[in-house]
Design an enzyme around this catalytic site. Structure first.
Site, PDB file in Angstrom:
ATOM      1  N   LYS A 134       0.816  -1.211   0.000  1.00 42.71           N
ATOM      2  CA  LYS A 134       0.000   0.000   0.000  1.00 42.71           C
ATOM      3  C   LYS A 134       0.852   1.264   0.000  1.00 42.71           C
ATOM      4  O   LYS A 134       0.328   2.362  -0.205  1.00 42.71           O
ATOM      5  CB  LYS A 134      -0.963   0.002   1.192  1.00 42.71           C
ATOM      6  N   HIS A 174      -1.938  -3.666  -4.719  1.00 41.28           N
ATOM      7  CA  HIS A 174      -0.967  -3.612  -3.627  1.00 41.28           C
ATOM      8  C   HIS A 174      -0.302  -4.958  -3.301  1.00 41.28           C
ATOM      9  O   HIS A 174       0.872  -4.964  -2.915  1.00 41.28           O
ATOM     10  CB  HIS A 174      -1.568  -2.961  -2.366  1.00 41.28           C
TER      11      HIS A 174
END
Length: 225
Positions: free
Chosen positions: A97, A122
């Protein structure tokens, strides 16, 4: 003492000296390896704290899911050596992330279809970030595969059933449990019974049924500690 006996004793003494020196070197090497491992693990914990600081809404999430993942893994018979890798993977589960823009990661409302497509990258970002680090090769299963689903509908690779690494199957249950029972910008925390019912319902869909069974069997005991 004759000359041959003296030479024998000198030879033995020399061999003992070499053995002691090697033992000292080996001990020093072990100590260096321990110190290096501790430094690596401290760095990993620092990365996970940095991510928590970036996303205030999930602060404490990483610590909680790491602790419960290790409990669930132990209950499923995962060895202590393997649990070391689980711990590192759990600490780094959302490291990808770091590559998601704040406008998406910290958005208070629902994400658009395009934003979800970016968010779902991610795990692949985590794989790209961590795979060049040999020390973490055995800890990649959770960061890369924890959004895979038992029925094959997950991402990023659409793995199904036992093709999903066990570490990721264990972590997925814990991760969803913690997310459901925590306040988020888009909804309040679910109650315990509601969350347990969801986990139970998702066995064979989102989650490995065997992992769900062990989680449900042990969860009441874990809440007492």
């Amino acid at each position: 003492m004759d000359e041959e006996w003296l030479e024998f004793l000198i030879t033995i003494a020399g061999q003992l000296s070499i053995a002691v020196e090697n033992a000292i070197l080996f001990s020093d090497l072990q100590q260096s390896n321990r110190e290096l491992a501790e430094a690596y693990d401290a760095t990993i914990e620092g990365w996970s704290r940095a991510l928590d600081l970036r996303d205030k809404e999930t602060e404490g999430h990483t610590r909680r899911v790491t602790e419960m993942t290790l409990r669930l893994a132990e209950a499923m018979g995962v060895s202590g050596e393997e649990r070391v890798y689980y711990r590192r993977g759990a600490l780094l589960h959302d490291i990808g992330k770091m590559g998601i823009p704040d406008s998406i990661l910290l958005k208070p409302g629902s994400l658009t279809t395009e934003e979800w497509a970016i968010m779902r990258r991610h795990p692949s970002y985590a794989q790209a970030m961590l795979s060049p680090i040999p020390y973490l090769w055995q800890s990649l299963d959770i960061p890369y595969s924890h959004h895979e689903r038992w029925d094959g509908s997950g991402y990023p690779r659409g793995l199904k059933g036992e093709l999903i690494p066990l570490a990721a199957r264990i972590f997925a249950v814990v991760d969803v449990w913690d997310a459901l029972t925590s306040n988020r910008p888009y909804r309040p925390a679910w109650g315990e019974e509601e969350a347990l019912a969801y986990i139970r319902d998702q066995a064979g869909k989102h989650f490995d049924p065997a992992v769900v069974n062990i989680f449900l069997e042990n969860y009441p005991e874990w809440t007492k500690t």
